[in-house]
Design a protein around this motif. Structure first.
Motif, short mmCIF file in Angstrom:
data_model
loop_
_atom_site.label_atom_id
_atom_site.label_comp_id
_atom_site.label_asym_id
_atom_site.label_seq_id
_atom_site.Cartn_x
_atom_site.Cartn_y
_atom_site.Cartn_z
N TYR A 81 -2.27 13.28 22.44
CA TYR A 81 -3.60 13.32 21.83
C TYR A 81 -4.05 11.90 21.52
O TYR A 81 -3.29 11.11 20.95
N ARG A 82 -5.30 11.61 21.87
CA ARG A 82 -5.87 10.32 21.52
C ARG A 82 -6.53 10.45 20.16
O ARG A 82 -7.47 11.24 19.98
N ALA A 83 -6.05 9.73 19.16
CA ALA A 83 -6.59 9.83 17.81
C ALA A 83 -6.11 8.66 16.97
O ALA A 83 -5.08 8.05 17.26
N ASP A 84 -6.88 8.37 15.92
CA ASP A 84 -6.48 7.39 14.93
C ASP A 84 -5.46 8.05 14.00
O ASP A 84 -5.58 9.23 13.67
N ALA A 85 -4.48 7.28 13.55
CA ALA A 85 -3.44 7.83 12.68
C ALA A 85 -3.99 8.30 11.34
O ALA A 85 -3.35 9.10 10.65
N ALA A 86 -5.16 7.79 10.94
CA ALA A 86 -5.77 8.20 9.68
C ALA A 86 -6.63 9.45 9.83
O ALA A 86 -7.18 9.94 8.83
N SER A 103 4.98 1.27 14.65
CA SER A 103 3.55 1.57 14.70
C SER A 103 2.88 1.60 13.33
O SER A 103 1.69 1.30 13.23
N LEU A 104 3.60 1.92 12.27
CA LEU A 104 2.95 2.03 10.96
C LEU A 104 2.45 0.68 10.48
O LEU A 104 1.42 0.59 9.81
N SER A 105 3.15 -0.39 10.83
CA SER A 105 2.74 -1.72 10.40
C SER A 105 1.47 -2.20 11.09
O SER A 105 0.87 -3.20 10.68
N THR A 106 1.03 -1.50 12.12
CA THR A 106 -0.15 -1.93 12.88
C THR A 106 -1.44 -1.26 12.39
O THR A 106 -2.52 -1.63 12.85
N VAL A 107 -1.35 -0.29 11.49
CA VAL A 107 -2.56 0.43 11.07
C VAL A 107 -3.35 -0.39 10.07
O VAL A 107 -2.80 -1.22 9.34
N ALA A 108 -4.67 -0.15 10.04
CA ALA A 108 -5.54 -0.93 9.16
C ALA A 108 -5.42 -0.51 7.70
O ALA A 108 -5.50 -1.34 6.80
N ASP A 109 -5.22 0.79 7.45
CA ASP A 109 -5.18 1.31 6.08
C ASP A 109 -3.95 2.21 5.95
O ASP A 109 -4.02 3.42 6.21
N ALA A 110 -2.83 1.62 5.54
CA ALA A 110 -1.57 2.37 5.46
C ALA A 110 -1.68 3.52 4.45
O ALA A 110 -1.12 4.60 4.66
N GLY A 111 -2.41 3.30 3.35
CA GLY A 111 -2.55 4.35 2.35
C GLY A 111 -3.23 5.58 2.90
O GLY A 111 -2.79 6.71 2.67
#
Length: 206
Positions: A81-86, A103-111
Motif C-alpha cells: 500500500y502506498r501511504a504516509d505512515a501518519a 524507517s521511523l527516523s525518517t518521518v516528519a512527525d514521529a508523534g
C-alpha cells in the motif's frame, strides 16, 4: 550515488544493519508467532514483507514512495500500500504487530506516526523498531516519553551498534563511490549507534 541514497537502497533490500536476524529477534521479543498479522511500515521494494510471508506471517507492506510500491507489487504481489505512515489505510485494531526497520527516523512527525500506530494495532499489539540513534545523547529517554504519550508501554530497548559497524564496514568494502564512502566514514567515526526496540500497545491483548 549519495550516502543517503545508498542507505535507502540497502535499507529497502536485503542489506541492513543486523540483516534479517534482527527482524526475527524483534518478532520473538514481541511474542509474535507465524500467522500473526504484521505490517512493515517503510517497506521499500518489499523484500522484508516477502521474508515475513516466507516465515509464515500474514504480512503487508506500506511505503510513501509510489515507485517502490509499484516495484514491490510487480515482484511480490498485491500486498503493498502506498501511504504516509501518519495516515495508514487500515481499520483500527487490525494488526498484531507493526515493524519499522530504518524507517521511523525518517518521518516528519514521529508523534503523529506513533499515535497512528496505536490506532491500527490491536490492544496488546507490538510495535517493533530498528533504527539509528545518536549515542552522544540518551535517545532512549525521549523515545520512551513519546511511546507512552501515544499509548504504548516500552518492553525492551537494546543497543546493537555493532551491527551498524559491520554494515558500514561492508559498505566501505563493497562500494565504489567517493561521496558515499565519505558519508559512511563520517558516520562510522561519529556518534551514530543502532538499536532495536519493542513496545506494547496499552490495553488487554486479544
Amino acid at each position: 550515488m549519495s550516502a543517503k541514497s545508498v542507505w535507502e537502497t540497502w535499507g529497502n533490500g536485503e542489506m541492513r544493519p543486523g540483516g534479517r536476524m534482527l527482524t526475527l529477534q524483534m518478532l520473538e521479543m514481541a511474542g509474535l508467532a507465524p500467522g500473526a498479522r504484521v505490517a512493515d511500515v517503510g517497506c521499500g521494494a518489499g523484500a522484508g514483507v516477502a521474508f515475513l510471508i516466507e516465515k509464515g506471517y500474514d504480512a503487508v507492506g506500506v511505503d510513501v514512495s509510489s515507485s517502490l510500491i509499484e516495484a514491490a507489487r510487480e515482484r511480490y504481489g498485491d500486498v503493498f500500500y502506498r501511504a504516509d505512515a501518519a495516515a495508514l489505510p487500515f481499520e483500527s485494531g487490525m494488526f498484531d504487530g507493526l515493524l519499522f526497520e530504518c524507517s521511523l527516523s525518517t518521518v516528519a512527525d514521529a508523534g503523529a506516526v506513533l499515535c497512528e500506530c496505536a490506532r491500527v494495532l490491536k490492544a496488546g499489539g507490538a510495535l517493533m523498531v530498528s533504527d539509528v540513534y545518536d549515542r552522544s545523547a540518551d535517545d532512549a529517554l525521549p523515545w520512551e516519553a513519546r511511546l507512552r504519550k501515544a499509548g504504548f508501554s516500552p518492553v525492551v530497548w537494546e543497543d546493537r551498534s555493532e551491527a551498524l559497524k559491520e554494515f558500514i564496514g561492508r559498505a566501505l568494502w563493497e562500494l565504489d563511490d567517493p561521496a558515499a564512502l565519505k558519508g559512511m566514514c563520517k558516520c562510522a567515526a561519529g556518534s551514530a549507534g543502532y538499536f532495536i526496540a519493542v513496545a506494547r500497545r496499552d490495553g488487554e491483548g486479544g
